[in-house]
Design a protein around this motif. Structure first.
Motif, PDB file in Angstrom:
ATOM      1  N   CYS A  17       0.986  -1.056  -0.159  1.00 17.30           N
ATOM      2  CA  CYS A  17      -0.023  -0.008  -0.053  1.00 17.30           C
ATOM      3  C   CYS A  17       0.908   1.317  -0.014  1.00 17.30           C
ATOM      4  CB  CYS A  17      -0.984  -0.031   1.169  1.00 17.30           C
ATOM      5  SG  CYS A  17      -1.831   1.552   1.449  1.00 17.30           S
ATOM      6  N   CYS A  20      -0.124   5.714   2.671  1.00 17.42           N
ATOM      7  CA  CYS A  20       0.452   6.461   3.804  1.00 17.42           C
ATOM      8  C   CYS A  20       2.056   6.011   3.892  1.00 17.42           C
ATOM      9  CB  CYS A  20      -0.639   6.338   4.999  1.00 17.42           C
ATOM     10  SG  CYS A  20      -0.032   5.152   6.268  1.00 17.42           S
ATOM     11  N   GLU A  23       3.559   2.311   4.331  1.00 19.05           N
ATOM     12  CA  GLU A  23       3.836   1.588   3.021  1.00 19.05           C
ATOM     13  C   GLU A  23       3.918   0.097   3.344  1.00 19.05           C
ATOM     14  OE1 GLU A  23       6.825   3.018   0.582  1.00 19.05           O
ATOM     15  OE2 GLU A  23       5.726   4.867   0.342  1.00 19.05           O
ATOM     16  N   CYS A  24       2.451  -0.525   4.038  1.00 20.56           N
ATOM     17  CA  CYS A  24       2.385  -1.776   4.563  1.00 20.56           C
ATOM     18  C   CYS A  24       2.769  -2.718   3.528  1.00 20.56           C
ATOM     19  CB  CYS A  24       0.948  -2.005   5.270  1.00 20.56           C
ATOM     20  SG  CYS A  24       0.483  -1.112   6.594  1.00 20.56           S
ATOM     21  N   GLY A  32      -3.912  -3.995   6.613  1.00 20.68           N
ATOM     22  CA  GLY A  32      -2.745  -2.986   7.208  1.00 20.68           C
ATOM     23  C   GLY A  32      -2.994  -2.445   8.451  1.00 20.68           C
ATOM     24  N   CYS A  34      -3.860   0.343   9.474  1.00 17.70           N
ATOM     25  CA  CYS A  34      -4.993   0.971   9.692  1.00 17.70           C
ATOM     26  C   CYS A  34      -6.378   0.220   9.935  1.00 17.70           C
ATOM     27  CB  CYS A  34      -5.223   1.771   8.460  1.00 17.70           C
ATOM     28  SG  CYS A  34      -5.391   0.968   6.822  1.00 17.70           S
ATOM     29  N   ARG A  37      -7.674  -1.930   5.403  1.00 19.50           N
ATOM     30  CA  ARG A  37      -7.170  -2.220   4.082  1.00 19.50           C
ATOM     31  C   ARG A  37      -6.856  -3.492   3.844  1.00 19.50           C
ATOM     32  NH1 ARG A  37      -7.832   3.096   2.048  1.00 19.50           N
ATOM     33  NH2 ARG A  37      -6.854   3.040   0.004  1.00 19.50           N
TER      34      ARG A  37
END
Ligand code: SF4
Length: 336
Positions: A17, A20, A23-24, A32, A34, A37
């Motif tokens: 990702c 943000c 960058e997971c 992720g 967060c 996602r």
């Protein structure tokens, strides 16, 4: 389900990702930082797309925004998830969701949000708030674009932890931002939020350079970010990098979630207010009623241009262009 923007597909159904700075890197089936996602079969999806945790018609001062249509109301909506894990989160029940938060929840189409916003009397637009709107990027983007076409204003209340490319793409749709600057210390960010300071500072600079209105909030937490020297460095950075017209809100802390300090004493907020006022023209104190720090005072003639008591607001000294009515000085207000 809404496929996410800003990610790359990698080998073995992994994805990265890029929304943000975390960058997971996610294996198939993983979620992720967060919590909203998810990698599903090698594609990234926003699990919270169209899921509204709360919606209210709020005074704009509650965001807080004191210089953007003062005294107006704004439809405020939130979803679930956050890319920070603040130990002191004031909205942790929606920012740190469990899977059950998404089950059985109706999807609210963008068109319904727009219709609701247009039907509210005195409403100036839509604020994306309560949890972190960055992690609802796709929903905010599509809602904000249609809102703008309908003459509504868009407001983001954010932690500012976003990569530059997605920030640049959403900027033209957002009229005003309130961004948290939680401390001027990277170790504070790492220890208490799981994020980093530098990307937040980059976001502040990028938003400030844009046409969008910007206000900044700092929650003053006893024993964590209340060192006067560190705060002075923050104020100097704000004045030097963003300008002396930068609008800063100092907010009183109350114990929440996993963090239990004493409530911020009034004298600490007053001390910080006085430090900030040495460099910044517009500093406010919130979550507490004090004799100072709520009204907007023209820095040139010292007249009160906007009076406030709690969420009661009276615009007393601004003309239609946002100039001081008393001395005609242009002031950083966006008014009707
Ligand atoms: S938005 Fe979420 S999934 Fe994407 S990098 Fe940030 S924390 Fe990770």
């Amino acid at each position: 389900m809404q496929e996410a923007l800003f990610y790359e597909k990698l080998e073995d159904e992994k994805v990265r990702c890029l929304l943000c700075p975390h960058e997971c890197l996610l294996n198939e089936g993983k979620i992720g930082i967060c919590r909203v996602r998810k990698n599903i079969s090698g594609e990234l999806y926003a699990l919270n797309d169209g899921i509204i945790s709360s919606a209210n018609l709020d005074p704009i001062e509650k965001k807080p925004l004191y210089h953007f249509y003062p005294g107006s109301l704004i439809l405020s909506i939130g979803s679930y998830g956050c890319n920070m894990h603040c130990q002191f989160c004031q909205n942790w029940d929606i920012s740190q969701p469990k899977d059950s938060n998404f089950n059985l929840q109706p999807i609210v189409p963008t068109s319904e949000v727009i219709k609701t916003a247009l039907n509210q009397k005195e409403n100036i637009g839509i604020a994306y708030t309560y949890n972190e709107p960055i992690v609802s990027y796709e929903y905010v983007m599509k809602t904000a674009a249609i809102a703008k076409e309908n003459g509504l204003k868009n407001v983001m209340v954010s932690n500012g932890f976003i990569n530059q490319e997605p920030l640049l793409q959403i900027l033209p749709f957002i009229d005003a931002w309130n961004i948290d600057l939680k401390a001027f210390d990277d170790s504070f960010y790492k220890r208490l939020t799981g994020a980093r300071l530098a990307p937040v500072l980059e976001t502040l600079k990028t938003v400030r350079r844009s046409n969008a209105h910007l206000e900044i909030t700092m929650l003053v937490i006893p024993g964590e970010n209340d060192d006067a020297n560190e705060f002075k460095q923050m104020v100097d950075w704000l004045a030097n990098e963003l300008g002396e017209d930068t609008i800063l809100h100092l907010s009183r802390y109350f114990p929440r979630y996993r963090h239990q300090s004493a409530i911020t004493p009034a004298h600490k907020l007053l001390e910080f207010y006085n430090i900030a006022r040495q460099r910044l023209h517009w500093t406010y104190v919130g979550n507490i009623e004090l004799d100072i720090g709520s009204n907007s005072i023209c820095p040139k003639c010292q007249n009160i241009v906007v009076w406030r008591k709690g969420y009661h607001t009276a615009v007393r000294g601004l003309d239609e262009a946002g100039n001081c009515k008393f001395c005609k000085t242009p002031l950083p207000f966006v008014v009707r």
